[in-house]
Design a protein around this motif. Sequence first.
Motif, mmCIF file in Angstrom:
data_model
loop_
_atom_site.group_PDB
_atom_site.id
_atom_site.type_symbol
_atom_site.label_atom_id
_atom_site.label_comp_id
_atom_site.label_asym_id
_atom_site.label_seq_id
_atom_site.Cartn_x
_atom_site.Cartn_y
_atom_site.Cartn_z
ATOM 1 N N GLU A 176 0.828 -1.202 0.000
ATOM 2 C CA GLU A 176 0.000 0.000 0.000
ATOM 3 C C GLU A 176 0.866 1.258 0.000
ATOM 4 O O GLU A 176 0.585 2.221 -0.726
ATOM 5 C CB GLU A 176 -0.927 0.008 1.210
ATOM 6 C CG GLU A 176 -1.849 1.218 1.226
ATOM 7 C CD GLU A 176 -2.825 1.199 2.385
ATOM 8 O OE1 GLU A 176 -3.811 1.966 2.343
ATOM 9 O OE2 GLU A 176 -2.609 0.425 3.340
ATOM 10 N N TRP A 226 -3.958 -1.203 -7.035
ATOM 11 C CA TRP A 226 -4.308 -1.197 -5.618
ATOM 12 C C TRP A 226 -5.723 -0.655 -5.403
ATOM 13 O O TRP A 226 -6.494 -1.190 -4.599
ATOM 14 C CB TRP A 226 -3.292 -0.370 -4.839
ATOM 15 C CG TRP A 226 -3.535 -0.395 -3.366
ATOM 16 C CD1 TRP A 226 -4.216 0.524 -2.612
ATOM 17 C CD2 TRP A 226 -3.131 -1.431 -2.456
ATOM 18 N NE1 TRP A 226 -4.253 0.128 -1.300
ATOM 19 C CE2 TRP A 226 -3.597 -1.061 -1.170
ATOM 20 C CE3 TRP A 226 -2.422 -2.622 -2.611
ATOM 21 C CZ2 TRP A 226 -3.368 -1.844 -0.040
ATOM 22 C CZ3 TRP A 226 -2.193 -3.403 -1.480
ATOM 23 C CH2 TRP A 226 -2.661 -3.016 -0.221
ATOM 24 N N ASP A 254 -0.687 -6.644 -6.523
ATOM 25 C CA ASP A 254 -1.574 -5.705 -5.832
ATOM 26 C C ASP A 254 -3.049 -6.085 -5.814
ATOM 27 O O ASP A 254 -3.831 -5.388 -5.177
ATOM 28 C CB ASP A 254 -1.438 -4.316 -6.466
ATOM 29 C CG ASP A 254 -0.071 -3.700 -6.206
ATOM 30 O OD1 ASP A 254 0.213 -3.385 -5.035
ATOM 31 O OD2 ASP A 254 0.712 -3.538 -7.157
#
Length: 223
Positions: free
Chosen positions: A7, A24, A50
Amino acid sequence: RWWRVLEARAMSEANPINPQRVFWELSPRLPDDCILTCDSGSAANWYARDLKLRRGMMGSLSGGLATMGPAIPYAIAAKYAHPDRHVIALQGDGAMQMNGINGLITIGKVWKDWGDPRLTVMVLNNGDLNQVTWEQRAMEGDPRFLPSQVVPDFAYAEYARLLGLNGIRVDRAQDVSSAWDAALRADRPTLLEMVTDPNVPPLPPHEETPRRRVSMQHKRACC
């Protein structure tokens, strides 16, 4: 801890958009039972790194010899095999220009025959054959070779709109999440053009064994 690391990497600044953030931000928005298709190139790195696929989802990735160009053909096939499921194709601009643009023509022709029109195509527009660029940098120490690595500029979202599809172009990081929301709830197939930074490395630096390092230093000294 690894997810927190990812992240942080995804949210780090880039020019203009960090490609990791594109994936993400998609991850928590993935529709239930969706089908994902992904191409070769740096998109495959972010796809693997991701996205959190949940039970019931399906994923198809170009494997083996890492053939370029199958993400949109995979997506079209998936839509015919599972017309009631949301299909999401992920790829870079190199694969998009190889045959993805032609695939959009097919989608523009047939999508109204589908009972469920949900199909989303995301293209990373970074103007670079990015995976090969980073393979050269990471493994050979070579700079980007412009004559072979530069991808011609192309208005992907505008082209999608010309075909009667929905097209969204994003060139600011703060718009990534809202663009995904708009694309995923659209009433027709949508192309999401993400203008991303080619200088975000998808590959780790190459590490040499001490023996190889000494050998390479000796070779350079001799030359």
